[in-house]
Design a protein around this motif. Structure first.
Motif, PDB file in Angstrom:
ATOM      1  N   GLN A  46      33.173  -2.970   3.360  1.00 27.29           N
ATOM      2  CA  GLN A  46      32.969  -1.946   2.324  1.00 27.29           C
ATOM      3  C   GLN A  46      34.078  -0.894   2.367  1.00 27.29           C
ATOM      4  OE1 GLN A  46      30.650  -1.734  -0.215  1.00 27.29           O
ATOM      5  NE2 GLN A  46      30.220  -3.821   0.407  1.00 27.29           N
ATOM      6  N   GLU A  49      36.946  -2.140   0.509  1.00 25.92           N
ATOM      7  CA  GLU A  49      36.685  -2.097  -0.938  1.00 25.92           C
ATOM      8  C   GLU A  49      36.919  -0.699  -1.495  1.00 25.92           C
ATOM      9  OE1 GLU A  49      33.212  -3.614  -2.753  1.00 25.92           O
ATOM     10  OE2 GLU A  49      33.318  -5.555  -1.727  1.00 25.92           O
ATOM     11  N   ASN A  52      40.459   0.081  -1.741  1.00 26.55           N
ATOM     12  CA  ASN A  52      40.999  -0.649  -2.880  1.00 26.55           C
ATOM     13  C   ASN A  52      40.675   0.056  -4.204  1.00 26.55           C
ATOM     14  OD1 ASN A  52      42.628  -2.976  -2.794  1.00 26.55           O
ATOM     15  ND2 ASN A  52      41.129  -4.021  -4.074  1.00 26.55           N
ATOM     16  N   HIS A  53      39.451   0.617  -4.310  1.00 30.69           N
ATOM     17  CA  HIS A  53      39.110   1.379  -5.519  1.00 30.69           C
ATOM     18  C   HIS A  53      40.098   2.528  -5.705  1.00 30.69           C
ATOM     19  CE1 HIS A  53      34.599   0.075  -5.136  1.00 30.69           C
ATOM     20  NE2 HIS A  53      35.382  -0.904  -5.528  1.00 30.69           N
ATOM     21  N   GLU A 126      30.847  -2.150 -11.286  1.00 29.49           N
ATOM     22  CA  GLU A 126      30.951  -2.201  -9.823  1.00 29.49           C
ATOM     23  C   GLU A 126      29.889  -1.309  -9.173  1.00 29.49           C
ATOM     24  OE1 GLU A 126      32.599  -4.030  -7.854  1.00 29.49           O
ATOM     25  OE2 GLU A 126      32.819  -2.949  -5.956  1.00 29.49           O
ATOM     26  N   GLU A 130      27.096  -2.019  -6.354  1.00 28.96           N
ATOM     27  CA  GLU A 130      27.137  -1.359  -5.045  1.00 28.96           C
ATOM     28  C   GLU A 130      25.830  -0.627  -4.753  1.00 28.96           C
ATOM     29  OE1 GLU A 130      30.906   0.376  -3.853  1.00 28.96           O
ATOM     30  OE2 GLU A 130      31.275  -1.753  -3.557  1.00 28.96           O
TER      31      GLU A 130
END
Ligand SMILES: [Fe+2]
Ligand SMILES: [Fe+2]
Length: 177
Positions: A46, A49, A52-53, A126, A130
């Motif tokens: 996570q 991720e 990356n966002h 997304e 999540e």
């Protein structure tokens, strides 16, 4: 050029995404120290991720020739009383981010900045995923608070089914991890 107010708020969001990434590293390290490797692996993944966002948002601002600043971030929570607390904190964080993403869409729409509004669409979807996955994990953790190995078994099954790369995801600065 994207709307100036949108650029300002997206730069703030970059800080929130990096802060979320740091928080998830802290959660992962907590679980690693407790020898709960599946929970640790979940949060290490996570954390990537969230990073990356942030870098997707950086790439959008670069592409749009808008100002982008890489922020310092608030320190994560690292002291947890039990196995439930880091997951409860994570769910709160995801709900807050959903509100922030919704507000960004609203700013883009109000400003008639259709490209920025379209860029944000992926993040809306997304966040639904999540929040759903974190609230499912919280239920399992709450149910298994006496025996965290049940959570490890749950995650072993979930992680085995694997998540495919999302071809609709925006490009991230530096390339996807
Ligand atoms: Fe995020
Ligand atoms: Fe998230």
């Amino acid at each position: 050029m994207p709307a100036p107010r949108f650029v300002e708020r997206l730069n703030e969001q970059i800080a929130y995404e990096f802060a979320a990434s740091q928080q998830y590293v802290a959660n992962a390290v907590h679980f690693d120290a407790e020898t709960l490797p599946r929970l640790a692996a979940f949060f290490y993944a996570q954390a990537l991720e969230e990073r990356n966002h942030a870098l997707m948002m950086v790439q959008y601002l670069l592409d749009a020739d808008a100002e982008v600043t890489i922020p310092g971030v608030a320190a994560p929570e690292t002291q947890f009383g039990d196995v439930v607390a880091p997951v409860a904190l994570a769910l709160d964080q995801e709900r807050r981010v959903s509100d922030q993403i919704g507000a960004l869409v609203g700013i883009a729409r109000e400003a008639g900045d259709f490209q920025s509004e379209q860029f944000m669409q992926w993040f809306l979807k997304e966040q639904v995923e999540e929040v759903a996955s974190m609230s499912a994990l919280l239920k399992v953790v709450e149910r298994s608070a006496e025996n965290p190995m049940l959570v490890e078994d749950y995650l072993a099954r979930e992680q085995a089914s694997g998540g495919a790369a999302d071809p609709t995801a925006p490009a991230a600065a530096g390339g996807m991890v």
